[in-house]
Design a protein around this motif. Structure first.
Motif, PDB file in Angstrom:
ATOM      1  N   LEU A 167      11.764  -0.196  -0.987  1.00 48.32           N
ATOM      2  CA  LEU A 167      11.794  -1.566  -0.498  1.00 48.32           C
ATOM      3  C   LEU A 167      10.502  -2.291  -0.842  1.00 48.32           C
ATOM      4  O   LEU A 167       9.406  -1.718  -0.784  1.00 48.32           O
ATOM      5  N   LEU A 168      10.645  -3.562  -1.178  1.00 44.10           N
ATOM      6  CA  LEU A 168       9.479  -4.404  -1.444  1.00 44.10           C
ATOM      7  C   LEU A 168       8.820  -4.726  -0.114  1.00 44.10           C
ATOM      8  O   LEU A 168       9.462  -5.261   0.799  1.00 44.10           O
ATOM      9  N   GLU A 169       7.545  -4.356   0.021  1.00 44.60           N
ATOM     10  CA  GLU A 169       6.821  -4.592   1.279  1.00 44.60           C
ATOM     11  C   GLU A 169       5.911  -5.810   1.215  1.00 44.60           C
ATOM     12  O   GLU A 169       5.525  -6.338   2.245  1.00 44.60           O
ATOM     13  N   GLY A 170       5.546  -6.225   0.018  1.00 44.93           N
ATOM     14  CA  GLY A 170       4.676  -7.387  -0.067  1.00 44.93           C
ATOM     15  C   GLY A 170       3.977  -7.486  -1.404  1.00 44.93           C
ATOM     16  O   GLY A 170       4.258  -6.725  -2.335  1.00 44.93           O
ATOM     17  N   THR A 171       3.061  -8.426  -1.490  1.00 46.01           N
ATOM     18  CA  THR A 171       2.310  -8.685  -2.714  1.00 46.01           C
ATOM     19  C   THR A 171       0.824  -8.491  -2.449  1.00 46.01           C
ATOM     20  O   THR A 171       0.284  -9.065  -1.494  1.00 46.01           O
ATOM     21  N   LYS A 172       0.223  -7.653  -3.266  1.00 41.97           N
ATOM     22  CA  LYS A 172      -1.232  -7.464  -3.208  1.00 41.97           C
ATOM     23  C   LYS A 172      -1.837  -8.450  -4.213  1.00 41.97           C
ATOM     24  O   LYS A 172      -1.658  -8.314  -5.418  1.00 41.97           O
ATOM     25  N   ARG A 173      -2.525  -9.446  -3.691  1.00 39.96           N
ATOM     26  CA  ARG A 173      -3.029 -10.524  -4.534  1.00 39.96           C
ATOM     27  C   ARG A 173      -4.188 -10.060  -5.416  1.00 39.96           C
ATOM     28  O   ARG A 173      -5.107  -9.404  -4.949  1.00 39.96           O
ATOM     29  N   SER A 174      -4.092 -10.393  -6.704  1.00 42.65           N
ATOM     30  CA  SER A 174      -5.170 -10.148  -7.668  1.00 42.65           C
ATOM     31  C   SER A 174      -5.674  -8.708  -7.598  1.00 42.65           C
ATOM     32  O   SER A 174      -6.862  -8.441  -7.624  1.00 42.65           O
ATOM     33  N   ALA A 175      -4.741  -7.749  -7.527  1.00 37.77           N
ATOM     34  CA  ALA A 175      -5.094  -6.367  -7.208  1.00 37.77           C
ATOM     35  C   ALA A 175      -5.357  -5.471  -8.399  1.00 37.77           C
ATOM     36  O   ALA A 175      -5.913  -4.393  -8.232  1.00 37.77           O
ATOM     37  N   ALA A 176      -4.953  -5.873  -9.606  1.00 36.06           N
ATOM     38  CA  ALA A 176      -5.131  -4.977 -10.753  1.00 36.06           C
ATOM     39  C   ALA A 176      -5.508  -5.772 -12.003  1.00 36.06           C
ATOM     40  O   ALA A 176      -5.063  -6.899 -12.185  1.00 36.06           O
ATOM     41  N   VAL A 177      -6.315  -5.127 -12.834  1.00 40.39           N
ATOM     42  CA  VAL A 177      -6.723  -5.746 -14.096  1.00 40.39           C
ATOM     43  C   VAL A 177      -5.817  -5.227 -15.209  1.00 40.39           C
ATOM     44  O   VAL A 177      -5.629  -4.022 -15.364  1.00 40.39           O
ATOM     45  N   HIS A 178      -5.244  -6.153 -15.961  1.00 39.08           N
ATOM     46  CA  HIS A 178      -4.458  -5.842 -17.149  1.00 39.08           C
ATOM     47  C   HIS A 178      -5.189  -6.450 -18.346  1.00 39.08           C
ATOM     48  O   HIS A 178      -6.197  -7.136 -18.187  1.00 39.08           O
ATOM     49  N   ASP A 179      -4.668  -6.205 -19.554  1.00 41.17           N
ATOM     50  CA  ASP A 179      -5.336  -6.720 -20.748  1.00 41.17           C
ATOM     51  C   ASP A 179      -5.495  -8.242 -20.726  1.00 41.17           C
ATOM     52  O   ASP A 179      -6.450  -8.775 -21.274  1.00 41.17           O
ATOM     53  N   ASP A 180      -4.552  -8.935 -20.080  1.00 40.86           N
ATOM     54  CA  ASP A 180      -4.599 -10.408 -20.055  1.00 40.86           C
ATOM     55  C   ASP A 180      -5.203 -10.949 -18.762  1.00 40.86           C
ATOM     56  O   ASP A 180      -5.058 -12.126 -18.448  1.00 40.86           O
ATOM     57  N   GLY A 181      -5.889 -10.104 -18.004  1.00 39.21           N
ATOM     58  CA  GLY A 181      -6.562 -10.565 -16.789  1.00 39.21           C
ATOM     59  C   GLY A 181      -5.992  -9.924 -15.540  1.00 39.21           C
ATOM     60  O   GLY A 181      -5.267  -8.935 -15.593  1.00 39.21           O
ATOM     61  N   ARG A 182      -6.338 -10.484 -14.389  1.00 38.42           N
ATOM     62  CA  ARG A 182      -5.904  -9.937 -13.103  1.00 38.42           C
ATOM     63  C   ARG A 182      -4.451 -10.301 -12.817  1.00 38.42           C
ATOM     64  O   ARG A 182      -4.004 -11.395 -13.138  1.00 38.42           O
ATOM     65  N   HIS A 183      -3.751  -9.336 -12.185  1.00 39.55           N
ATOM     66  CA  HIS A 183      -2.354  -9.549 -11.801  1.00 39.55           C
ATOM     67  C   HIS A 183      -2.186  -9.313 -10.312  1.00 39.55           C
ATOM     68  O   HIS A 183      -2.814  -8.416  -9.744  1.00 39.55           O
ATOM     69  N   ASP A 184      -1.304 -10.101  -9.709  1.00 42.49           N
ATOM     70  CA  ASP A 184      -0.813  -9.769  -8.379  1.00 42.49           C
ATOM     71  C   ASP A 184       0.111  -8.561  -8.547  1.00 42.49           C
ATOM     72  O   ASP A 184       0.775  -8.418  -9.576  1.00 42.49           O
ATOM     73  N   MET A 185       0.171  -7.703  -7.534  1.00 41.72           N
ATOM     74  CA  MET A 185       0.971  -6.483  -7.612  1.00 41.72           C
ATOM     75  C   MET A 185       1.968  -6.430  -6.457  1.00 41.72           C
ATOM     76  O   MET A 185       1.594  -6.664  -5.304  1.00 41.72           O
ATOM     77  N   HIS A 186       3.211  -6.137  -6.782  1.00 44.35           N
ATOM     78  CA  HIS A 186       4.203  -5.856  -5.747  1.00 44.35           C
ATOM     79  C   HIS A 186       3.976  -4.445  -5.222  1.00 44.35           C
ATOM     80  O   HIS A 186       3.733  -3.526  -6.000  1.00 44.35           O
ATOM     81  N   LEU A 187       4.099  -4.267  -3.920  1.00 44.11           N
ATOM     82  CA  LEU A 187       4.030  -2.959  -3.283  1.00 44.11           C
ATOM     83  C   LEU A 187       5.410  -2.610  -2.755  1.00 44.11           C
ATOM     84  O   LEU A 187       5.984  -3.352  -1.962  1.00 44.11           O
ATOM     85  N   HIS A 188       5.950  -1.484  -3.231  1.00 46.22           N
ATOM     86  CA  HIS A 188       7.244  -0.969  -2.773  1.00 46.22           C
ATOM     87  C   HIS A 188       6.993   0.376  -2.089  1.00 46.22           C
ATOM     88  O   HIS A 188       6.066   1.096  -2.454  1.00 46.22           O
ATOM     89  N   ALA A 189       7.861   0.741  -1.157  1.00 51.07           N
ATOM     90  CA  ALA A 189       7.743   2.054  -0.520  1.00 51.07           C
ATOM     91  C   ALA A 189       9.110   2.607  -0.144  1.00 51.07           C
ATOM     92  O   ALA A 189      10.049   1.854   0.136  1.00 51.07           O
ATOM     93  N   CYS A 190       9.177   3.916  -0.139  1.00 48.47           N
ATOM     94  CA  CYS A 190      10.339   4.656   0.332  1.00 48.47           C
ATOM     95  C   CYS A 190       9.844   5.544   1.467  1.00 48.47           C
ATOM     96  O   CYS A 190       8.867   6.288   1.303  1.00 48.47           O
ATOM     97  N   ILE A 191      10.499   5.455   2.612  1.00 52.27           N
ATOM     98  CA  ILE A 191      10.076   6.187   3.797  1.00 52.27           C
ATOM     99  C   ILE A 191      11.197   7.136   4.214  1.00 52.27           C
ATOM    100  O   ILE A 191      12.369   6.748   4.248  1.00 52.27           O
ATOM    101  N   ARG A 192      10.817   8.347   4.537  1.00 48.92           N
ATOM    102  CA  ARG A 192      11.792   9.368   4.948  1.00 48.92           C
ATOM    103  C   ARG A 192      12.662   8.819   6.096  1.00 48.92           C
ATOM    104  O   ARG A 192      12.167   8.266   7.066  1.00 48.92           O
ATOM    105  N   GLY A 193      13.958   8.980   5.951  1.00 49.74           N
ATOM    106  CA  GLY A 193      14.885   8.581   6.999  1.00 49.74           C
ATOM    107  C   GLY A 193      15.211   7.103   7.041  1.00 49.74           C
ATOM    108  O   GLY A 193      15.947   6.661   7.932  1.00 49.74           O
ATOM    109  N   HIS A 194      14.689   6.332   6.082  1.00 50.76           N
ATOM    110  CA  HIS A 194      14.965   4.878   6.071  1.00 50.76           C
ATOM    111  C   HIS A 194      15.598   4.461   4.766  1.00 50.76           C
ATOM    112  O   HIS A 194      15.437   5.026   3.760  1.00 50.76           O
TER     113      HIS A 194
END
Length: 194
Positions: A167-194
């Motif tokens: 599941l998409l839990e949110g957006t980490k703003r300006s969290a990672a550097v790529h070749d073309d600069g900083r990117h916002d990153m989506h955070l997804h998670a899978c939790i046991r039993g959900h």
């Protein structure tokens, strides 16, 4: 120095590193298996692909460097820091990569990463590999939470995550550097039993 915990670890130390890294079956005749020396050319060629280069800024430049990475992967397993698998057709042809990283046995958490070679894209390879790895990590090993992140611009990775039950839990703003600069990153998670 060993730190004292007020609660027992979710996963007992020694649960992974004391055994060989497993080969995991995947739907559709695919297998996840540890990387082998003979995979170095396929692994290196992956990082010549524009899409893989776009999303992965840490890249090997020679087969010798790939073999060093493979040795580091073996040590990660023995030291219970991570697990790295080739996604293969029947154990032979390399189609992609999938990994568990940042293993935290105390909290029962880990991160997931993956890529797929151009010829294997669009066939559900990453999704099937992620589902198989997730089922093993949660049901057999006992992880409580697996998470992955990707650039908000990487729509294919977002589809793989959501189609695999992350599941998409949110957006980490300006969290990672790529070749073309900083990117916002989506955070997804899978939790046991959900």
């Amino acid at each position: 120095m060993t730190r004292a915990l007020s609660t027992p670890p979710v996963i007992a130390p020694g649960s992974l590193g004391g055994s060989p890294q497993p080969v995991l079956p995947v739907a559709g005749g695919l297998l996840l298996r540890p990387w082998e020396e003979a995979d170095a050319p396929a692994f290196l060629s992956a990082y010549q692909d524009d899409e893989i280069r776009r999303w992965h800024t840490r890249r090997p430049s020679t087969e010798g460097q790939v073999r060093e990475w493979f040795e580091a992967y073996r040590q990660d397993w023995q030291q219970e820091k991570g697990g790295h698998w080739a996604i293969t057709r029947g154990g032979a042809e390399v189609l992609g990569r999938i990994a568990l990283r940042g293993l935290d046995f105390d909290d029962g958490t880990a991160g997931v990463a993956y890529w797929v070679l151009p010829a294997a894209r669009g066939a559900g390879v990453a999704t099937r590999g992620l589902k198989a790895l997730t089922a093993w990590a949660v049901a057999e090993i006992g992880f409580h939470r697996l998470e992955l992140d990707h650039s908000t611009r990487n729509h294919a990775s977002c589809r793989v995550a959501t189609n695999s039950g992350y599941l998409l839990e949110g957006t980490k703003r300006s969290a990672a550097v790529h070749d073309d600069g900083r990117h916002d990153m989506h955070l997804h998670a899978c939790i046991r039993g959900h």
